[in-house]
Design an enzyme around this catalytic site. Structure first.
Site, short mmCIF file in Angstrom:
data_model
loop_
_atom_site.label_atom_id
_atom_site.label_comp_id
_atom_site.label_asym_id
_atom_site.label_seq_id
_atom_site.Cartn_x
_atom_site.Cartn_y
_atom_site.Cartn_z
N CYS A 22 65.05 -12.04 19.91
CA CYS A 22 65.05 -10.74 20.14
C CYS A 22 63.93 -10.62 21.55
O CYS A 22 64.17 -9.37 22.18
CB CYS A 22 64.63 -9.68 19.02
SG CYS A 22 65.48 -9.72 17.29
N HIS B 251 63.87 -3.08 21.73
CA HIS B 251 64.94 -4.14 21.34
C HIS B 251 65.55 -2.91 19.88
O HIS B 251 64.04 -2.07 19.55
CB HIS B 251 64.13 -4.88 20.82
CG HIS B 251 64.70 -5.85 19.49
ND1 HIS B 251 66.07 -5.92 19.70
CD2 HIS B 251 64.19 -5.78 18.63
CE1 HIS B 251 66.67 -6.91 18.61
NE2 HIS B 251 65.98 -7.00 18.02
N ASN C 49 71.56 -4.86 15.40
CA ASN C 49 70.79 -5.66 16.10
C ASN C 49 71.61 -6.14 16.34
O ASN C 49 72.32 -7.46 15.62
CB ASN C 49 69.72 -6.41 15.15
CG ASN C 49 68.62 -6.72 15.56
OD1 ASN C 49 68.34 -7.51 16.58
ND2 ASN C 49 67.68 -7.20 14.95
O1 UT7 Z 1 64.73 -8.12 15.51
C1 UT7 Z 1 64.50 -9.22 14.59
C2 UT7 Z 1 63.64 -8.55 14.04
N1 UT7 Z 1 63.59 -8.15 12.28
C3 UT7 Z 1 63.69 -6.82 12.51
O2 UT7 Z 1 62.68 -6.47 13.31
C4 UT7 Z 1 63.52 -5.98 11.43
C5 UT7 Z 1 62.20 -5.33 10.12
N2 UT7 Z 1 62.79 -5.85 8.12
C6 UT7 Z 1 63.37 -4.43 8.48
O3 UT7 Z 1 63.91 -3.74 9.45
C7 UT7 Z 1 63.58 -3.97 7.41
O4 UT7 Z 1 62.55 -4.46 6.08
C8 UT7 Z 1 64.89 -3.75 6.13
C9 UT7 Z 1 65.99 -2.50 7.49
C10 UT7 Z 1 65.56 -5.65 6.64
C11 UT7 Z 1 64.67 -3.55 5.09
O5 UT7 Z 1 64.48 -2.01 4.83
P1 UT7 Z 1 62.97 -2.14 4.01
O6 UT7 Z 1 62.83 -0.56 3.83
O7 UT7 Z 1 61.95 -3.22 4.44
O8 UT7 Z 1 64.11 -1.91 2.51
P2 UT7 Z 1 63.06 -3.25 1.29
O9 UT7 Z 1 62.99 -5.13 1.78
O10 UT7 Z 1 61.28 -2.91 0.80
O11 UT7 Z 1 64.08 -3.12 0.23
C12 UT7 Z 1 63.86 -1.81 -0.84
C13 UT7 Z 1 65.28 -1.54 -1.85
C14 UT7 Z 1 64.80 -3.29 -2.70
O12 UT7 Z 1 65.22 -2.43 -4.33
P3 UT7 Z 1 64.08 -2.83 -4.97
O13 UT7 Z 1 63.23 -3.96 -5.09
O14 UT7 Z 1 63.17 -1.31 -4.98
O15 UT7 Z 1 64.66 -2.70 -6.38
C15 UT7 Z 1 66.15 -3.74 -1.97
O16 UT7 Z 1 66.91 -5.16 -3.10
O17 UT7 Z 1 66.05 -2.05 -1.28
C16 UT7 Z 1 66.51 -2.59 -1.50
N3 UT7 Z 1 67.91 -3.58 -0.95
C17 UT7 Z 1 68.99 -2.84 -0.41
N4 UT7 Z 1 69.89 -1.94 -0.79
C18 UT7 Z 1 70.61 -1.35 -0.46
C19 UT7 Z 1 67.75 -4.29 0.37
N5 UT7 Z 1 68.77 -4.64 0.89
C20 UT7 Z 1 69.46 -3.42 0.16
C21 UT7 Z 1 70.83 -3.17 0.96
N6 UT7 Z 1 71.37 -1.50 0.31
N7 UT7 Z 1 71.44 -3.81 2.43
#
Ligand code: UT7
Length: 328
Positions: A116, A255, A285
């Site tokens: 990225c 980004h 992204n």
């Molecule tokens: O460009 C390259 C660099 N990449 C980035 O900068 C990405 C960085 N990371 C992120 O943007 C975020 O971490 C994500 C968008 C990938 C995830 O968001 P989050 O707020 O960190 O969510 P999380 O991983 O803490 O997940 C929260 C909950 C989980 O459920 P539990 O364990 O709380 O029951 C996940 O299983 O949300 C669940 N979850 C989803 N639910 C619905 C994860 N993905 C999804 C989904 N839809 N697509």
């Protein structure tokens, strides 16, 4: 004699026609539009459906539009740099394929892998070539067909990425252009964000395919934390090095990985929301293409002399920022 400056004289982009909405993703994985929008800021992304077209297609189209915008012929280009993590092939380089197709006969070209942050690394590399006097016109392309390495059964990654290409023409000028850059790298030995197979460590085999090792894997939470800190820190670093106050900055060009990361960066810089380019909602992204896509979408709003801070964080881990003065 004053040193040459590297200025952007043309901007182009390529967006595939197919729009993959959050609603459609609900058919493939357990997710919902509301979750995706509130956690990421993404509503839809573009997908290059044609299996016969790879990243070089996205880069080629973006490059041709940038050349037209700059009123530069492909035959005048000295070098082509393509930032990508989804090259058509491991070799030949995507830049070489594009060089041939657009007829940039005297240009040499190479691909640059910095995920990225790739476009920023490529822009500063092209800028250095011009400032050194070795090149007069450089095509800098950021393009990724992310759908080729996304696992559409993994809800934690498939909602994030889209396909696109963006390009700029860099030319030698007398003032403005790229003023400064700061880049950082921290080897991701913990594999927070990577594609496990397809390289020399895990070449393609029945087993790598069976284990879905050719797809992106990401520890979202850890990357989120690093990205939020890294993008804000590096943006402040470039402001401080150049004595820029928030008032001096006309635009943040971030980004587009997650709206929450962008908001945190703008807050740390003390910038109002109106000064931040945000189009993640429509494209998701697109890895190396996000920053040129922003420049394209905002180019009619940019004024000569505007101070832009371009900032990114991504796989590698890589992060960086560029301070440039708009000249077009
Ligand atoms: O460009 C390259 C660099 N990449 C980035 O900068 C990405 C960085 N990371 C992120 O943007 C975020 O971490 C994500 C968008 C990938 C995830 O968001 P989050 O707020 O960190 O969510 P999380 O991983 O803490 O997940 C929260 C909950 C989980 O459920 P539990 O364990 O709380 O029951 C996940 O299983 O949300 C669940 N979850 C989803 N639910 C619905 C994860 N993905 C999804 C989904 N839809 N697509």
């Amino acid at each position: 004699m004053t040193a040459k400056r590297a200025i952007i004289t043309g901007v182009g982009r390529c967006l595939p026609d197919y729009i993959l909405t959050n609603k459609e993703l609900e058919n493939y994985v357990e997710t919902d539009d509301e979750w995706i929008r509130t956690r990421t800021g993404i509503s839809e992304r573009r997908i290059l459906k044609d299996p016969k077209k790879g990243t070089s297609y996205l880069g080629e189209k973006a490059a041709l539009e940038a050349l037209e915008d700059a009123d530069v012929q492909a035959s005048e280009i000295d070098a082509i740099i393509v930032a990508t993590v989804t090259p058509d092939y491991l070799f030949p380089a995507t830049a070489a394929l594009i060089q041939k197709r657009i007829g940039a006969k005297k240009a040499f070209g190479f691909d640059l892998s910095a995920a990225c942050s790739g476009f920023l690394y490529a822009l500063s590399t092209g800028g250095n070539m011009i400032e050194s006097g070795r090149a007069n016109k450089v095509l800098v392309i950021g393009a990724d067909k992310m759908s080729s390495i996304v696992d559409f059964t993994d809800r934690t990654t498939c909602i994030l990425f889209g396909d696109a290409g963006g390009a700029v023409v860099l030319e030698a000028g007398d003032e403005g252009g790229i003023i400064d850059y700061v880049h950082h790298t921290e080897g991701d030995e913990d594999c927070m964000l990577y594609q496990p197979a397809g390289g020399s460590l895990n070449p393609a085999s029945e087993e790598t395919v069976k284990n879905k090792m050719h797809f992106i894997r990401q520890d979202g939470k850890s990357v989120f934390k690093k990205a939020t800190e890294g993008m804000a820190d590096v943006s402040l670093e470039i402001m401080e090095r150049n004595n820029l106050s928030a008032d001096d900055v006309a635009w943040l060009v971030p980004h587009q990985a997650n709206l929450r990361i962008i908001d945190a960066t703008a807050r740390r810089m003390g910038l109002d929301k109106e000064k931040v380019m945000i189009n993640i909602s429509h494209y998701g992204n697109t890895t190396a293409a996000t920053i040129p896509l922003c420049l394209y979408d905002w180019k009619d709003k940019l004024n000569k002399g505007d101070n832009l801070v371009l900032s990114a964080f991504g796989g590698g881990l890589t992060w960086g920022a560029i301070y440039l003065k708009w000249t077009k």
